[in-house]
Design a protein around this motif. Structure first.
Motif, PDB file in Angstrom:
ATOM      1  N   THR A 190       0.796  -0.992   0.058  1.00 47.22           N
ATOM      2  CA  THR A 190       0.207   0.015  -0.104  1.00 47.22           C
ATOM      3  C   THR A 190       0.698   1.269  -0.104  1.00 47.22           C
ATOM      4  O   THR A 190       2.056   1.349   0.467  1.00 47.22           O
ATOM      5  N   SER A 198       1.095   5.566   0.496  1.00 39.71           N
ATOM      6  CA  SER A 198       0.453   6.744   1.092  1.00 39.71           C
ATOM      7  C   SER A 198      -0.151   7.796  -0.043  1.00 39.71           C
ATOM      8  O   SER A 198       0.210   7.678  -1.251  1.00 39.71           O
ATOM      9  N   LYS A 244      -9.292   2.394  -0.334  1.00 39.17           N
ATOM     10  CA  LYS A 244      -9.737   2.088   1.011  1.00 39.17           C
ATOM     11  C   LYS A 244      -8.998   2.848   2.304  1.00 39.17           C
ATOM     12  O   LYS A 244      -8.163   3.684   1.727  1.00 39.17           O
ATOM     13  N   ARG A 245      -9.666   3.046   3.147  1.00 33.42           N
ATOM     14  CA  ARG A 245      -8.869   3.768   4.330  1.00 33.42           C
ATOM     15  C   ARG A 245      -8.556   2.711   5.572  1.00 33.42           C
ATOM     16  O   ARG A 245      -9.577   1.957   5.579  1.00 33.42           O
ATOM     17  N   ASP A 246      -7.868   3.164   6.340  1.00 37.49           N
ATOM     18  CA  ASP A 246      -7.563   2.546   7.371  1.00 37.49           C
ATOM     19  C   ASP A 246      -8.223   2.875   8.591  1.00 37.49           C
ATOM     20  O   ASP A 246      -9.194   3.614   8.257  1.00 37.49           O
ATOM     21  N   SER A 247      -8.058   2.278   9.573  1.00 33.49           N
ATOM     22  CA  SER A 247      -9.125   2.465  10.938  1.00 33.49           C
ATOM     23  C   SER A 247      -8.898   3.993  11.273  1.00 33.49           C
ATOM     24  O   SER A 247      -9.824   4.768  12.063  1.00 33.49           O
ATOM     25  N   THR A 248      -8.037   4.727  10.961  1.00 32.58           N
ATOM     26  CA  THR A 248      -7.769   6.255  11.270  1.00 32.58           C
ATOM     27  C   THR A 248      -8.231   7.124  10.265  1.00 32.58           C
ATOM     28  O   THR A 248      -8.093   8.453  10.384  1.00 32.58           O
ATOM     29  N   THR A 300      -6.645   7.184   6.879  1.00 29.66           N
ATOM     30  CA  THR A 300      -5.907   7.620   6.216  1.00 29.66           C
ATOM     31  C   THR A 300      -6.224   6.579   4.833  1.00 29.66           C
ATOM     32  O   THR A 300      -6.482   5.235   5.100  1.00 29.66           O
ATOM     33  N   ARG A 301      -6.006   7.276   3.900  1.00 29.61           N
ATOM     34  CA  ARG A 301      -6.120   6.449   2.590  1.00 29.61           C
ATOM     35  C   ARG A 301      -4.972   5.442   2.220  1.00 29.61           C
ATOM     36  O   ARG A 301      -3.834   5.809   2.321  1.00 29.61           O
ATOM     37  N   GLN A 302      -5.463   4.293   2.036  1.00 27.66           N
ATOM     38  CA  GLN A 302      -4.434   3.378   1.562  1.00 27.66           C
ATOM     39  C   GLN A 302      -4.291   2.910  -0.029  1.00 27.66           C
ATOM     40  O   GLN A 302      -5.356   2.397  -0.321  1.00 27.66           O
ATOM     41  N   LYS A 353      -3.466   1.103  -3.292  1.00 24.34           N
ATOM     42  CA  LYS A 353      -2.921  -0.311  -3.899  1.00 24.34           C
ATOM     43  C   LYS A 353      -2.240  -0.198  -5.282  1.00 24.34           C
ATOM     44  O   LYS A 353      -2.892   1.088  -5.788  1.00 24.34           O
TER      45      LYS A 353
END
Length: 140
Positions: A2, A4, A32-36, A38-40, A42
């Motif tokens: 992934t 940033s 997708k975004r992580d739990s915070t 933040t865009r992740q 691929k």
């Protein structure tokens, strides 16, 4: 793997602001975004962003790009719409290329004009070889 948003911006030679704008405009529903939050990104997201860049480069409006993305999400039922869209884009780009070709012809003509004037040290070289009624048509 992934990436940033800043890594993707650098890879695509875009600004982070542009990517955030694309997201705000609904052009990146696949990211997708992580739990915070933040865009992740691929690799497949980067590939899709390259398609968006391509469509933007053809002058396609954001709303039409958004529609294309929606068609992609709908799956095979929209294959014909997507094919037609790229066929229309191809025709537009070909027309732009033809217009640029004609523009290049004018530029090359004027370069040649000024090259000859530079060699002679004067634009009058062109006036000597032209009939009086064309004298002003080719200067400048």
């Amino acid at each position: 793997m992934t990436y940033s948003i800043s890594e993707v911006a650098k890879k695509l030679d875009l600004t982070v602001y542009t990517l955030r704008y694309y997201d705000k405009e609904g052009l990146m529903p696949f990211v997708k975004r992580d739990s915070t939050g933040t865009r992740q990104f691929k690799d497949s997201d980067i590939d899709f962003l390259k398609i968006i860049q391509c469509l933007k480069a053809t002058g396609m409006p954001i709303k039409d790009i958004r529609e294309f993305i929606a068609w992609c999400s709908e799956g095979d039922s929209t294959l014909k719409q997507r094919y037609n869209m790229f066929t229309e884009r191809k025709a537009r780009v070909e027309a732009q290329m033809e217009e640029l070709r004609r523009t290049m012809e004018v530029i090359e003509h004027k370069r040649s004009y000024y090259e000859k004037a530079l060699e002679a040290g004067t634009e009058n070289i062109h006036k000597i070889t032209l009939a009086p009624d064309r004298e002003h048509a080719t200067s400048s």
